[in-house]
Design an enzyme around this catalytic site. Structure first.
Site, mmCIF file in Angstrom:
data_model
loop_
_atom_site.group_PDB
_atom_site.id
_atom_site.type_symbol
_atom_site.label_atom_id
_atom_site.label_comp_id
_atom_site.label_asym_id
_atom_site.label_seq_id
_atom_site.Cartn_x
_atom_site.Cartn_y
_atom_site.Cartn_z
ATOM 1 N N HIS A 32 0.830 -1.224 0.000
ATOM 2 C CA HIS A 32 0.000 0.000 0.000
ATOM 3 C C HIS A 32 0.856 1.263 0.000
ATOM 4 O O HIS A 32 0.468 2.289 0.579
ATOM 5 C CB HIS A 32 -0.960 0.025 1.196
ATOM 6 C CG HIS A 32 -1.944 -1.099 1.206
ATOM 7 N ND1 HIS A 32 -3.176 -1.017 0.620
ATOM 8 C CD2 HIS A 32 -1.857 -2.357 1.717
ATOM 9 C CE1 HIS A 32 -3.826 -2.167 0.781
ATOM 10 N NE2 HIS A 32 -3.039 -2.991 1.434
ATOM 11 N N ASN A 58 -10.346 -3.210 2.223
ATOM 12 C CA ASN A 58 -9.977 -3.270 0.803
ATOM 13 C C ASN A 58 -11.221 -3.101 -0.060
ATOM 14 O O ASN A 58 -12.335 -3.171 0.442
ATOM 15 C CB ASN A 58 -9.349 -4.628 0.468
ATOM 16 C CG ASN A 58 -7.886 -4.712 0.877
ATOM 17 O OD1 ASN A 58 -7.236 -3.710 1.116
ATOM 18 N ND2 ASN A 58 -7.389 -5.930 0.964
ATOM 19 N N HIS A 100 -4.375 1.037 11.850
ATOM 20 C CA HIS A 100 -4.153 -0.208 12.598
ATOM 21 C C HIS A 100 -5.512 -0.844 12.906
ATOM 22 O O HIS A 100 -6.335 -0.212 13.577
ATOM 23 C CB HIS A 100 -3.428 0.123 13.903
ATOM 24 C CG HIS A 100 -2.985 -1.075 14.673
ATOM 25 N ND1 HIS A 100 -3.462 -2.340 14.459
ATOM 26 C CD2 HIS A 100 -2.083 -1.195 15.673
ATOM 27 C CE1 HIS A 100 -2.891 -3.178 15.286
ATOM 28 N NE2 HIS A 100 -2.045 -2.513 16.046
ATOM 29 N N TYR A 105 0.672 -4.078 12.276
ATOM 30 C CA TYR A 105 0.524 -2.656 11.937
ATOM 31 C C TYR A 105 1.304 -1.735 12.869
ATOM 32 O O TYR A 105 1.866 -0.739 12.419
ATOM 33 C CB TYR A 105 -0.966 -2.271 11.853
ATOM 34 C CG TYR A 105 -1.614 -2.822 10.585
ATOM 35 C CD1 TYR A 105 -1.767 -4.199 10.411
ATOM 36 C CD2 TYR A 105 -2.018 -2.005 9.557
ATOM 37 C CE1 TYR A 105 -2.323 -4.719 9.254
ATOM 38 C CE2 TYR A 105 -2.581 -2.520 8.394
ATOM 39 C CZ TYR A 105 -2.727 -3.877 8.254
ATOM 40 O OH TYR A 105 -3.263 -4.393 7.102
HETATM 41 FE FE1 HDE Z 1 -2.595 -4.827 5.469
HETATM 42 N N1 HDE Z 1 -0.800 -4.004 5.946
HETATM 43 N N2 HDE Z 1 -1.890 -6.627 6.038
HETATM 44 N N3 HDE Z 1 -4.306 -5.720 4.832
HETATM 45 N N4 HDE Z 1 -3.276 -3.081 4.824
HETATM 46 C C1 HDE Z 1 -0.465 -2.716 5.782
HETATM 47 O O1 HDE Z 1 0.593 -1.381 7.373
HETATM 48 C C2 HDE Z 1 -0.805 -6.838 6.789
HETATM 49 C C3 HDE Z 1 -4.621 -7.027 4.929
HETATM 50 C C4 HDE Z 1 -4.527 -2.798 4.383
HETATM 51 O O2 HDE Z 1 -3.444 3.404 3.812
HETATM 52 C C5 HDE Z 1 0.848 -2.362 6.404
HETATM 53 O O3 HDE Z 1 0.834 0.838 7.659
HETATM 54 C C6 HDE Z 1 -0.711 -8.219 7.172
HETATM 55 C C7 HDE Z 1 -6.020 -7.251 4.714
HETATM 56 C C8 HDE Z 1 -4.610 -1.423 3.983
HETATM 57 O O4 HDE Z 1 -1.912 3.334 5.365
HETATM 58 C C9 HDE Z 1 1.267 -3.673 7.080
HETATM 59 C C10 HDE Z 1 -1.795 -8.829 6.589
HETATM 60 C C11 HDE Z 1 -6.536 -6.018 4.467
HETATM 61 C C12 HDE Z 1 -3.351 -0.894 4.236
HETATM 62 C C13 HDE Z 1 0.143 -4.604 6.704
HETATM 63 C C14 HDE Z 1 -2.529 -7.813 5.894
HETATM 64 C C15 HDE Z 1 -5.453 -5.078 4.536
HETATM 65 C C16 HDE Z 1 -2.539 -1.954 4.767
HETATM 66 C C17 HDE Z 1 1.849 -1.740 5.493
HETATM 67 C C18 HDE Z 1 -2.161 -10.289 6.612
HETATM 68 C C19 HDE Z 1 -7.985 -5.649 4.119
HETATM 69 C C20 HDE Z 1 -2.884 0.514 3.962
HETATM 70 C C21 HDE Z 1 1.877 -0.268 5.860
HETATM 71 C C22 HDE Z 1 -2.431 -10.780 7.878
HETATM 72 C C23 HDE Z 1 -8.921 -5.989 5.143
HETATM 73 C C24 HDE Z 1 -3.236 1.442 5.083
HETATM 74 C C25 HDE Z 1 1.054 -0.175 7.030
HETATM 75 C C26 HDE Z 1 -2.826 2.846 4.723
HETATM 76 C C27 HDE Z 1 -1.223 -1.785 5.159
HETATM 77 C C28 HDE Z 1 0.116 -5.875 7.134
HETATM 78 C C29 HDE Z 1 -3.694 -8.113 5.146
HETATM 79 C C30 HDE Z 1 -5.667 -3.685 4.295
HETATM 80 C C31 HDE Z 1 2.633 -4.204 6.702
HETATM 81 C C32 HDE Z 1 0.367 -8.837 8.016
HETATM 82 C C33 HDE Z 1 -6.773 -8.585 4.788
HETATM 83 C C34 HDE Z 1 -5.820 -0.708 3.416
HETATM 84 O O5 HDE Z 1 1.323 -3.540 8.477
#
Ligand code: HDE
Length: 686
Positions: free
Chosen positions: A78, A151, A342, A365
Site C-alpha cells: 500500500h 480493501n 491499525h 501494523y
Molecule cells: Fe494490510 N498491511 N496486512 N491488509 N493493509 C499494511 O501497514 C498486513 C490485509 C490494508 O493506507 C501495512 O501501515 C498483514 C487485509 C490497507 O496506510 C502492514 C496482513 C486487508 C493498508 C500490513 C494484511 C489489509 C494496509 C503496510 C495479513 C484488508 C494501507 C503499511 C495478515 C482488510 C493502510 C502499514 C494505509 C497496510 C500488514 C492483510 C488492508 C505491513 C500482516 C486482509 C488498506 O502492516
C-alpha cells in the site's frame, strides 16, 4: 442524552485540531529552523566568490541535512496512496448491537480521514494497475480513534497471517531483476497461487473488473474480516462492514488502464483531488451484515475464514450511515504519508473475531509504523492524534512532543493519587469480550477452512457474460506473461476446478495443455446478485466528457448540450487543434482546455464530437483517432454536425452507445442517458 451531547464531536473538530499545526508561508520572511532571519538563500558561504565553501555555513548545512533526510521508508504494501478528510453521519442508533458511541445516535457526525491505495506498486507507480485497492478509514471518535482498514474486495488471498510475507514476496517485483513493477503478471506470483489454492476466490476477484476501478469514488470498501459488535448488556454479534459507493461501482477496461498508466499515472488521485476540489464530494454508505453469536456454525463456510464473503442472500446488509469526503489534504507527506492505520485501533463496542488473518494484522501494523515513522510516538503526529485527550505513563522516545509534567510516570502510585487511573468499563473503559476459549495449542488449519473453490465458483456464476469475458482476458494476459509453461499449466489446472470451460479457453490462449479430465469442477450452482457490477447504480454525475470542437461550430446547439452536461452534474473539457479560444457561429467563444497532445481519449468517460466547418485534415485525423479509441473502450460517443461525418467514415454509426442527431434537446437527453450507462459492452469491437 444530555451527557452524550456534551461529548458530541462534530466534523470540524479534527480540522480545528489540525489548524494549530498548519502553516502558510505566503507573505512571510524566510528564516532558518531556529527562527533566524535569512538574508540570502541562493549562494553558499565561500572564501572568495570563486573559492571553496566554508564549514561554518550553518544555513547551508541545515538546509542540506534536512533535504538528505526527507524520505522515510515507504509502506511495504500500500505504498502508493491518496487521502482526504471528511465525516461520517449515522443514519440510526445501533445501541442494540454496539456500545460504540459514534454509532449510537441518529445524525451523529464523526470526523474521518480516508486513505485509498494500490497494494503492490512502489510509491511512484501508476494508479491504474490491476490490483486490489486499500480503503482505510480513521474515525476520530470521542472515545478514541477507530480504524476500519479495508480493501475494495470483500475477501483476501490467504487465511493465516503467517503466509502474508510469502504472498507479498511472490507478488512484488522478482528480487533478481526487480521486475515487473506493480503487477501480478509474473511467474513467482502465479507459482504462489497454484501452490496455495486458498487464493482461488480472491484471484477470481483480482482478475475481474473490480481490480480496475474507474475512480476511488466508484468502488466499494470491505472490512474483509468478521469483527464483533458488543452492546451494553455484553451481548456479542459477528459483523462485517461494507462501504457502498453512492455513485455505484464502475471500472475501466484493461487496455485503457495500461494507456492511462502512461498518459496520466496519477489518474485516480487526480480524480479524487479534483472532485473534492470542485465540490463533488465522494460519498459512501456504511452497510453492516450481522450474525448472532449463536448462529456462528449455521453457514456452509467458516465466519473466521477471510477467503469467504457472507452472501447477502444469506446475511442481508443493512445501511446504517454515510461518509462524505469534503476536504483535500494540505500536505501529502504530513497527512497521507504519515497517517498510521491499525485494525487494532478500536473503541468500546467493537472487538475482534479469531480470524487468524486479522489476529496477525493486530501485530503487524504497530510494528510497521515503528520502522516507517521512526519510533513509538507516531500517535502524536497531527494526523494520528485522537480528538479526545489521552493520558498514560508512556514517556520519551524519538520525536516526543508531549511535555508531561510531574515526577510520576508509573502505575500504581501514591504520589500522584494513583493517576492516571484505569477507567471502569461502565464509565467507558475498554474491556475485551469474554469469549469462552478451549482447545489444544496447534499449528494447524481448521477443517472448516478447507473448501477453497465453492465461493470462487459462486463468484463466476454471478458474473454477466461481459464480466466473464474480462476475467478470461485477464487470466490470459497474466498467465501469458509467465515465462515458465509449468506455472501457466498449474494455474490453468487449478482454475478448471472453478470452471472448466473458462480454464480451457485460457489454456488455448496461453499455449497450455487442456486441463486433465480427472480435474473436477466444483459442483456449485449458487450465485449472488450483489457480486456483479452489471446492475450497479448508474448516473452521469461527475463524469468527464471530452468535447472535440473546431472554429465555426453551431453555437446554439452546442450550448444546449453543454448545459445538459452541467445540469446532469457531469463536466466537460474542450479539445481543439490549439489551446486558447474557439469561436462558434454567433461569435461566442469557448476556452480550449487541451490541444490533442495534452490529453487523450482514455482520460474521458465519453466524447462529444462536434467539429466545425473549417477544420484542418490534421484535426479530422486526430479527432477520428480519439473516437476510434473511445469506441474500442466501449464508451458513449455523441456526435452532431461535422462530428457525425467522422463516425460515418469510420463506420461506427448505428452501434450501441453511439448517439447522433441534430434535434435538440432530443440529442442532448439521449447523450446524457448514454453517459450514465458507463460502457456499452454489447458493442461489436474487433
Ligand atoms: Fe494490510 N498491511 N496486512 N491488509 N493493509 C499494511 O501497514 C498486513 C490485509 C490494508 O493506507 C501495512 O501501515 C498483514 C487485509 C490497507 O496506510 C502492514 C496482513 C486487508 C493498508 C500490513 C494484511 C489489509 C494496509 C503496510 C495479513 C484488508 C494501507 C503499511 C495478515 C482488510 C493502510 C502499514 C494505509 C497496510 C500488514 C492483510 C488492508 C505491513 C500482516 C486482509 C488498506 O502492516
Amino acid at each position: 442524552m444530555k451527557n452524550k451531547r456534551a461529548n458530541h464531536i462534530d466534523e470540524h473538530s479534527k480540522n480545528e485540531q489540525l489548524e494549530t499545526f498548519r502553516t502558510d508561508d505566503s507573505g512571510k520572511g524566510m528564516t532558518t529552523n531556529q527562527g533566524l532571519k535569512v538574508s540570502e538563500d541562493e549562494f553558499s558561504l565561500k572564501a572568495g566568490d570563486r573559492g571553496p565553501t566554508l564549514m561554518e555555513d550553518f544555513q547551508f548545512r541545515e538546509k542540506m541535512t534536512h533535504f538528505d533526510h526527507e524520505r522515510i521508508p515507504e509502506r511495504v504494501v500500500h505504498a502508493r496512496g491518496y487521502a482526504a478528510h471528511g465525516y461520517f453521519e449515522a443514519y440510526q442508533s445501533l445501541e442494540h448491537l454496539t456500545k460504540a458511541k459514534f454509532l449510537s445516535e441518529k445524525g451523529k457526525k464523526t470526523p474521518v480521514f480516508v486513505r485509498f491505495s494500490t497494494v503492490v506498486g512502489f510509491r511512484g507507480s501508476a494508479d491504474t494497475v490491476r490490483d486490489v485497492r486499500g480503503f482505510a478509514t480513521k474515525f476520530y471518535t470521542e472515545e478514541g480513534n477507530y480504524d476500519l482498514v479495508g480493501n475494495n474486495m470483500p475477501i483476501f488471498f490467504i487465511q493465516d497471517a503467517i503466509k502474508f510475507p510469502d504472498l507479498v514476496h511472490a507478488i512484488k517485483p522478482e528480487p533478481h531483476n526487480e521486475m515487473p513493477q506493480a503487477s501480478a503478471a509474473h511467474d513467482t506470483f502465479w507459482d504462489f497461487v497454484a501452490h496455495n489454492q486458498e487464493t482461488a476466490h480472491k484471484i477470481m476477484w483480482a482478475m475481474s473488473d473490480r481490480a480496475l476501478p474507474r475512480s476511488y469514488r466508484m468502488m466499494d470498501g470491505f472490512s474483509v474480516h468478521a469483527f464483533r459488535f458488543v452492546n451494553a448488556e455484553g451481548k456479542s454479534h459477528f459483523v462485517k462492514f461494507t462501504w457502498k459507493a453512492v455513485l455505484g461501482v464502475h471500472s475501466l477496461v484493461w487496455d485503457e488502464t495500461q494507456k492511462i498508466a502512461g498518459k496520466d499515472p496519477d489518474y485516480n488521485r487526480r480524480d479524487l483531488y479534483e472532485a473534492i476540489d470542485r465540490g463533488d464530494y465522494p460519498e459512501y454508505e456504511l452497510g453492516i451484515q450481522v450474525i448472532p453469536e449463536e448462529d456462528e456454525h449455521k453457514f456452509d463456510f467458516d465466519l473466521l475464514d477471510a477467503t469467504k464473503l457472507w452472501p447477502q442472500e444469506d446475511v442481508p446488509m443493512e445501511i446504517v450511515g454515510k461518509m462524505t469526503l469534503d476536504r483535500n489534504v494540505d500536505n501529502v507527506f504530513a497527512e497521507t504519508e504519515q497517517v498510521a492505520f491499525h485494525p487494532g485501533h478500536v473503541v468500546p463496542g467493537i472487538d475482534f473475531s479469531n480470524d487468524p488473518l486479522l489476529q496477525g494484522r493486530l501485530f503487524s501494523y504497530t510494528d510497521t509504523q515503528l520502522i516507517r515513522l521512526g519510533g513509538p510516538n507516531f500517535h502524536e503526529l497531527p494526523i494520528n492524534r485522537p480528538v479526545c485527550p489521552f493520558h498514560n505513563n508512556q514517556r520519551d522516545g524519538y520525536h516526543r512532543q508531549t511535555i508531561n509534567k510531574g515526577q510520576v510516570a508509573y502505575h500504581r502510585n501514591g504520589l500522584a493519587n494513583g493517576s492516571p487511573s484505569p477507567v471502569p468499563e461502565e464509565e467507558g473503559g475498554y474491556a475485551h469480550y469474554q469469549e469462552k476459549m478451549e482447545g489444544r495449542k496447534v499449528r494447524a488449519r481448521s477443517g472448516s477452512f478447507e473448501d477453497h473453490f465453492s465461493q470462487a465458483r459462486m463468484f463466476w456464476n454471478s458474473m454477466s457474460p461481459p464480466e466473464k469475458q474480462h476475467i478470461i482476458e485477464a487470466f490470459s494476459f497474466e498467465l501469458g506473461k509467465c515465462k515458465e509453461m509449468v506455472v501457466r499449466q498449474n494455474a490453468v489446472d487449478m482454475f478448471a476446478r472453478v470452471d472448466r470451460v473458462m480454464a480451457e479457453e485460457i489454456a488455448g490462449h496461453v499455449g497450455a495443455q487442456q486441463p486433465d479430465a480427472a480435474i473436477e469442477q466444483v459442483n456449485v450452482t449458487k450465485s449472488s446478485a450483489a457480486l456483479s457490477q452489471e446492475k450497479t447504480i448508474k448516473s452521469a454525475k461527475t463524469r468527464k466528457i471530452g468535447v472535440l470542437i473546431g472554429e465555426g461550430f453551431e453555437s446554439a446547439d452546442v450550448q444546449v448540450v453543454l448545459d445538459a452536461i452541467e445540469a446532469a452534474g457531469a463536466h466537460y473539457e474542450v479539445i481543439s487543434e490549439t489551446q486558447g479560444k474557439v469561436a462558434g457561429t454567433d461569435g461566442k467563444e469557448l476556452a480550449v482546455d487541451h490541444h490533442f497532445s495534452t490529453t487523450d481519449p482514455v482520460i474521458y468517460d465519453a466524447l462529444y464530437a462536434v467539429g466545425g466547418p473549417s477544420i484542418s485534415p490534421k484535426f479530422a485525423k486526430k479527432a477520428s483517432k480519439f473516437l476510434g479509441e473511445a469506441f474500442d473502450h466501449f464508451k458513449p460517443i455523441g456526435a452532431t454536425h461535422e462530428g457525425m461525418k467522422w463516425l460515418e467514415a469510420a463506420q461506427m454509426m448505428e452501434q450501441p452507445g453511439i448517439i447522433t442527431g441534430s434535434e435538440m434537446p432530443a440529442f442532448s437527453g439521449a447523450f446524457i442517458d448514454a453517459v450514465a450507462q458507463h460502457r456499452f459492452w454489447e458493442r461489436q469491437v474487433e
